[in-house]
Design an enzyme around this catalytic site. Structure first.
Site, short mmCIF file in Angstrom:
data_model
loop_
_atom_site.label_atom_id
_atom_site.label_comp_id
_atom_site.label_asym_id
_atom_site.label_seq_id
_atom_site.Cartn_x
_atom_site.Cartn_y
_atom_site.Cartn_z
N TRP A 1 28.76 43.23 48.36
CA TRP A 1 29.69 42.78 47.33
C TRP A 1 30.91 43.71 47.38
O TRP A 1 30.77 44.94 47.34
CB TRP A 1 28.99 42.87 45.97
CG TRP A 1 29.78 42.39 44.80
CD1 TRP A 1 30.46 41.21 44.68
CD2 TRP A 1 29.93 43.07 43.54
NE1 TRP A 1 31.02 41.11 43.44
CE2 TRP A 1 30.73 42.23 42.72
CE3 TRP A 1 29.51 44.28 43.03
CZ2 TRP A 1 31.08 42.58 41.43
CZ3 TRP A 1 29.85 44.63 41.75
CH2 TRP A 1 30.64 43.78 40.95
N ASP B 1 20.59 47.18 43.17
CA ASP B 1 21.48 46.34 42.36
C ASP B 1 20.82 44.97 42.27
O ASP B 1 20.67 44.29 43.29
CB ASP B 1 22.85 46.25 43.05
CG ASP B 1 23.83 45.37 42.26
OD1 ASP B 1 23.46 44.88 41.17
OD2 ASP B 1 24.95 45.16 42.76
N ALA C 1 21.28 41.50 40.40
CA ALA C 1 22.18 40.73 39.54
C ALA C 1 21.81 39.25 39.47
O ALA C 1 22.43 38.49 38.74
CB ALA C 1 23.62 40.87 40.06
N LYS D 1 24.16 36.36 35.05
CA LYS D 1 23.83 35.10 35.72
C LYS D 1 22.56 34.48 35.16
O LYS D 1 22.54 33.31 34.83
CB LYS D 1 23.67 35.34 37.21
CG LYS D 1 24.96 35.38 37.99
CD LYS D 1 25.68 36.66 37.96
CE LYS D 1 26.99 36.56 38.72
NZ LYS D 1 27.70 37.80 38.85
C1 LMR Z 1 30.72 37.34 42.54
O1 LMR Z 1 30.35 38.05 43.49
O2 LMR Z 1 31.40 36.32 42.71
C2 LMR Z 1 30.29 37.71 41.16
O3 LMR Z 1 29.49 38.83 41.19
C3 LMR Z 1 31.43 37.83 40.23
C4 LMR Z 1 32.24 39.06 40.47
O4 LMR Z 1 32.47 39.79 39.50
O5 LMR Z 1 32.65 39.33 41.60
#
Ligand code: LMR
Length: 394
Positions: free
Chosen positions: A127, A208, A210, A243
């Protein structure tokens, strides 16, 4: 003073949402930011959350501060949901945070307070905001191989090979489930092997998580985090409720930290509370309270779990439909992995030019690395997307 500031790089995911909103084409399709959407393209409030909110409105009689680490009831239900009975609660510290991002930030600061020289290992890719937070805080990081861009599956041998270089005291960040951005996940055998290797390296895991409940189900998605929690003397977890409870804007997350013993856990707890105080004082309470109510009330919990399961299985159906449509349009199995991946995302393995062409010519928005949000698919757009992808790779 302010004129000394430099322009900051825009967040690639959030910038995409603005570009999508500004696009006037009524055929546009949003496969960008990781927000669940139903078949009508709406992000609904989950039934049990709405009921809890009504109850809360009727019964809540004060808005005075909670405690710095947030409400103990929230800590308990979250520890139970994420960790099950994998770890003795005397070794656990918990602290509510503004969303999963707030939890990641505070974990990184905790690492720096413990040892500013720490190196954190992170999957390549990960991410984007992970790297951005590390850079912002000055936390040293290295990447480990994770994804095979050819097959769009895990490069497990590459992962194990790069983790050989982990040093004692390094931190290894792993996505608990539903890897973002790839959608390619460790199976249980692979989790066991990674756990043994990190333990042999005397490193500290940081998970992590999520998207618990979006992959293979609430308990299956927690396999890795619970395995590590049962094995390691120390570990940190950042969990998000955005989420799986659909409460994105309420900013509800938690740090769970496992220390070697109960005495160390008290100091960890104090450190987490201190970081909350320095960063924002009290964590947001509304979302945390709703989560606590839903998880503590058998009826609300059953309804929430049923709806979460509808969301999860709905995304599996959409994965299958897109994989089938792409097979039909391209005449190849190149995109078969979409049906095998789990969670909200898959990375299609397109070039940036192809992603741009999809946006410019077909009004289909996905992140530049060709990550798509599976929840952005629906019966009406799957064939359109498959035809467009087939045309840009032709
Ligand atoms: C994403 O990866 O799209 C989500 O986790 C939202 C974000 O805050 O990036």
């Amino acid at each position: 003073m302010l004129n000394n500031l430099k322009p900051q790089p825009a967040d690639k995911i959030l910038m995409l949402s603005s570009l999508f909103r500004a696009d006037n084409r009524d055929t546009k399709i949003d496969l960008g930011v990781g927000v669940y959407k139903n078949a009508e393209g709406h992000t609904p409030i989950m039934r049990a959350v709405k009921k809890a909110e009504k109850q809360l409105w009727e019964t809540e009689d004060t808005k005075t501060y909670t405690s710095l680490p947030g409400d103990a009831g929230f800590h308990k239900v979250m520890a139970d949901m994420v960790l099950g009975d994998s770890v003795d609660r005397a070794r656990l510290s918990a602290c509510a945070t503004p969303g999963g991002t707030g939890a990641i930030h505070n974990v990184c600061e905790t690492i720096l307070m413990a040892n500013p020289d720490t190196t954190i290992w992170v999957s390549n890719p990960t991410w984007g905001n992970h790297l951005s937070i590390f850079k912002h805080l000055g936390l040293k990081f290295k990447t480990y191989n994770y994804f095979d861009a050819q097959t769009c599956a895990i490069d497990f041998n590459g992962m194990i090979a790069s983790l050989q270089d982990v040093q004692p005291g390094d931190v290894v960040l792993l996505h608990g489930c539903c890897h973002n951005p790839t959608g390619a996940n460790l199976n249980q055998t692979q989790w066991n092997e990674v756990a043994d290797l990190i333990a042999a390296k005397a490193a500290i895991p940081f998970i992590d998580i999520a998207y618990q409940g979006f992959g293979d189900g609430l308990d299956d998605d927690a396999y890795g985090v619970r395995l590590l929690a049962s094995k390691f003397p120390e570990m940190m977890i950042a969990a998000s409720c955005s989420k799986n409870f659909g409460i994105y804007r309420e900013r509800t997350g938690i740090v769970l930290a496992i220390s070697a013993d109960a005495d160390a856990a008290k100091i960890t707890q104090g450190t987490l509370a201190h970081l909350n105080r320095q960063n924002f004082s009290f964590p947001p309470d509304h979302g945390a309270r709703l989560v606590t109510m839903v998880l503590s009330d058998p009826e609300l919990r059953a309804d929430w779990q049923a709806e979460l399961e509808e969301v999860r299985t709905g995304m599996l159906v959409l994965r299958r439909k897109l994989a089938d449509a792409l097979r039909a349009e391209t005449g190849s199995d190149r995109f078969g992995f979409i049906a095998e991946h789990r969670g909200m995302f898959s990375r299609l393995g397109l070039t940036e030019e192809q992603v741009m062409e999809l946006r410019d010519t077909h009004a289909i928005y996905m992140v530049g690395d060709s990550r798509i949000n599976i929840a952005g698919l629906n019966d009406a757009n799957v064939t359109i997307i498959a035809k467009a992808v087939a045309s840009v790779i032709a």
